[in-house]
Design a protein around this motif. Structure first.
Motif, PDB file in Angstrom:
ATOM      1  N   PRO A 160      60.241   8.411  88.281  1.00 59.70           N
ATOM      2  CA  PRO A 160      60.784   8.912  86.766  1.00 59.70           C
ATOM      3  C   PRO A 160      59.587   9.712  85.968  1.00 59.70           C
ATOM      4  O   PRO A 160      58.282   9.243  86.186  1.00 59.70           O
ATOM      5  CB  PRO A 160      60.870   7.136  86.204  1.00 59.70           C
ATOM      6  CG  PRO A 160      61.317   6.717  87.757  1.00 59.70           C
ATOM      7  CD  PRO A 160      60.309   7.113  88.614  1.00 59.70           C
ATOM      8  N   THR A 161      60.206  10.551  85.575  1.00 55.88           N
ATOM      9  CA  THR A 161      59.502  11.318  84.727  1.00 55.88           C
ATOM     10  C   THR A 161      59.862  11.695  83.474  1.00 55.88           C
ATOM     11  O   THR A 161      61.021  12.144  82.964  1.00 55.88           O
ATOM     12  CB  THR A 161      59.010  12.770  85.715  1.00 55.88           C
ATOM     13  OG1 THR A 161      58.519  12.388  86.869  1.00 55.88           O
ATOM     14  CG2 THR A 161      57.952  13.757  84.939  1.00 55.88           C
ATOM     15  N   ILE A 162      58.648  11.878  82.453  1.00 56.55           N
ATOM     16  CA  ILE A 162      59.230  12.433  81.052  1.00 56.55           C
ATOM     17  C   ILE A 162      58.526  13.672  80.881  1.00 56.55           C
ATOM     18  O   ILE A 162      57.020  13.830  81.014  1.00 56.55           O
ATOM     19  CB  ILE A 162      58.850  11.460  79.970  1.00 56.55           C
ATOM     20  CG1 ILE A 162      59.772  10.402  79.676  1.00 56.55           C
ATOM     21  CG2 ILE A 162      58.830  12.250  78.510  1.00 56.55           C
ATOM     22  CD1 ILE A 162      61.224  11.019  79.522  1.00 56.55           C
ATOM     23  N   VAL A 163      58.968  14.753  80.378  1.00 58.61           N
ATOM     24  CA  VAL A 163      58.262  16.081  80.094  1.00 58.61           C
ATOM     25  C   VAL A 163      58.513  16.405  78.569  1.00 58.61           C
ATOM     26  O   VAL A 163      59.791  16.448  78.211  1.00 58.61           O
ATOM     27  CB  VAL A 163      58.833  17.058  81.020  1.00 58.61           C
ATOM     28  CG1 VAL A 163      57.982  18.436  80.531  1.00 58.61           C
ATOM     29  CG2 VAL A 163      58.696  17.011  82.372  1.00 58.61           C
ATOM     30  N   ASN A 164      57.483  16.364  77.597  1.00 58.11           N
ATOM     31  CA  ASN A 164      57.521  16.671  76.469  1.00 58.11           C
ATOM     32  C   ASN A 164      56.505  17.633  75.982  1.00 58.11           C
ATOM     33  O   ASN A 164      55.469  18.096  76.609  1.00 58.11           O
ATOM     34  CB  ASN A 164      57.114  15.528  75.643  1.00 58.11           C
ATOM     35  CG  ASN A 164      58.143  14.279  75.512  1.00 58.11           C
ATOM     36  OD1 ASN A 164      57.764  13.291  75.464  1.00 58.11           O
ATOM     37  ND2 ASN A 164      59.321  14.831  75.368  1.00 58.11           N
ATOM     38  N   ASN A 165      57.167  18.533  74.906  1.00 58.42           N
ATOM     39  CA  ASN A 165      56.169  19.562  74.354  1.00 58.42           C
ATOM     40  C   ASN A 165      54.911  19.125  73.867  1.00 58.42           C
ATOM     41  O   ASN A 165      54.805  17.876  73.092  1.00 58.42           O
ATOM     42  CB  ASN A 165      57.131  20.259  73.398  1.00 58.42           C
ATOM     43  CG  ASN A 165      56.580  21.280  72.688  1.00 58.42           C
ATOM     44  OD1 ASN A 165      56.018  21.464  71.636  1.00 58.42           O
ATOM     45  ND2 ASN A 165      56.046  22.708  73.193  1.00 58.42           N
ATOM     46  N   VAL A 166      54.180  19.958  73.580  1.00 59.80           N
ATOM     47  CA  VAL A 166      52.638  19.568  72.837  1.00 59.80           C
ATOM     48  C   VAL A 166      52.930  19.234  71.362  1.00 59.80           C
ATOM     49  O   VAL A 166      52.399  18.034  71.059  1.00 59.80           O
ATOM     50  CB  VAL A 166      51.675  20.846  72.929  1.00 59.80           C
ATOM     51  CG1 VAL A 166      50.469  20.431  71.936  1.00 59.80           C
ATOM     52  CG2 VAL A 166      51.348  21.226  74.051  1.00 59.80           C
TER      53      VAL A 166
END
Length: 425
Positions: free
Chosen positions: A206-212
């Motif tokens: 499980p992975t979350i990718v968010n912007n700066v």
């Protein structure tokens, strides 16, 4: 006017070190969450704040976090990743935040990691951001030394490791699943979805990718509440936004303003209007992969819903302004040359179609265009549009082209009729 994201950023001095950041209230949000909040509480708080992803998609951040499996039986390790690749032409807002206040991002990452109970976090940084890399390395080490990262953070029992990963410079890495492949040491090509990264992301976990910019908002939401964050905005999208303007304006730059400020205010007040002797002809409102808007759209709100209703996308909120002395055909050709180079080659429409589009536009610029070329370009905007390619690169590339054909068709026709660029290029 409150500017929580940039109030401690001063271009004439280095970013705040750990002690200076703590003196401004830094890591207070982390202490509050670890003491008083469960992961589900933090997810709900961010969801109630109406924070939408600042990387371009505009999806609810709290909702995205809520899709990660939680509880004792959830797979581990879980990952939290900051997308700091920022390869979108015309976009430089994240650079401002990375270089100006790296501890703000680190605290936001720790909070987001706690919300999904992540074990490992990465900053995936654009290769060219050397200054940001230097500041981030120093700040991450300071956070480790102070007990904000590593094992048993502040005695809470929560553990998090953080790493800086510098990319090699591909536009494709801005797409979150291509970014995951790059992190795994593979070719940066997008993945089929489903499964989505929240379920099966980095190394199948499980992975979350968010912007700066998205993550930088989180400490302020924790400190001040969801209603406060919503009150900063002129629209239903919560918070402030780091907007940018580039092109032939008097004062190009970036400013933190309420979400929903008008395009007119951004261009005329903050960017100082057009340079002497020039008039505004068109605007890409959210970076290179968005549709042109024109002077008739200057009073729209720069939020996700309003810009979409006008026929474009807010994207990154960093505008590229085109003046009336710039050839729209040459302008779009330059963009298509970039996108054709940056195609990962994974799917045929993108791999073959973008170079074809670039070649047609070059022939128009050289005065070698034919009437049929306009039909070919219009065909490409359909066949390279949404639903016909593996990811959003080619559809995004078609947005400036299809809108240029809509608003500046006379300029395309003049290239053919006069057998040269009417702008003297």
């Amino acid at each position: 006017m409150e500017r929580p994201l940039t109030s401690n950023i001063h271009p004439d001095r280095p970013p705040l070190n750990l002690k200076e950041y703590e003196m401004t209230g830094g890591y207070g949000a982390l202490r509050k969450v670890l003491k008083d909040m469960l992961p589900a509480d933090l997810q709900k708080l961010v969801q109630n704040s109406n924070l939408k992803g600042r990387g371009g998609a505009g999806f609810s951040t709290g909702m995205k976090w809520s899709l990660v499996p939680m509880g004792e039986n959830a797979p581990h390790p879980k990952y939290l990743i900051t997308n700091a690749d920022e390869m979108e032409p015309g976009t430089f807002k994240d650079r401002l935040l990375l270089e100006g206040n790296p501890h703000q991002l680190i605290e936001g990452m720790i909070l987001a990691a706690y919300a999904i109970q992540a074990d490992i976090s990465y900053v995936f940084l654009r290769w060219a951001y050397h200054k940001a890399a230097t500041f981030l390395r120093k700040s991450i080490q300071e956070a480790y030394d102070a007990g904000y990262l590593g094992k048993n953070i502040l005695g809470s029992g929560f553990h998090l490791e953080m790493y800086l990963h510098t990319g090699v410079g591909r536009y494709m890495c801005g797409e979150e699943t291509a970014l995951l492949n790059a992190l795994e040491g593979k070719r940066a090509t997008p993945r089929a979805k489903p499964p989505f990264p929240q379920i099966s992301g980095l190394f199948g976990k499980p992975t979350i990718v968010n912007n700066v910019e998205t993550l930088c908002c989180v400490p302020h939401i924790v400190n001040n509440g969801a209603d406060w964050f919503k009150s900063l905005s002129y629209s239903e999208d919560g918070g402030t936004k780091v907007y940018g303007v580039s092109g032939k304006v008097k004062k190009p730059g970036a400013w933190e303003l309420p979400m929903g400020v008008t395009m007119r205010e951004l261009i005329e007040e903050h960017a100082g209007g057009m340079k002497p002797g020039l008039k505004l002809k068109g605007v890409l409102p959210g970076g290179a992969s968005t549709d042109f808007l024109t002077t008739q759209h200057l009073d729209i709100k720069m939020d996700f819903k309003s810009v979409a209703a006008a026929g474009s996308r807010l994207g990154t909120g960093t505008m590229i302004v085109m003046d009336d002395a710039t050839c729209p055909v040459g302008f779009v050709h330059n963009l298509q040359h970039f996108f054709a180079q940056e195609s990962c080659g994974w799917c045929t429409p993108c791999r073959e179609g973008l170079p074809w589009v670039e070649k047609i536009l070059l022939s128009l610029e050289k005065g070698e265009g034919r009437k049929e070329d306009i039909e070919l370009l219009e065909m490409h905007t359909q066949y390279l549009g949404p639903g016909n390619t593996f990811c959003a690169l080619a559809p995004g590339a078609m947005e400036p082209l299809q809108s240029a054909l809509k608003y500046f068709r006379d300029d395309f026709d003049k290239h053919i009729d006069h057998k040269k660029c009417p702008y003297g290029k």
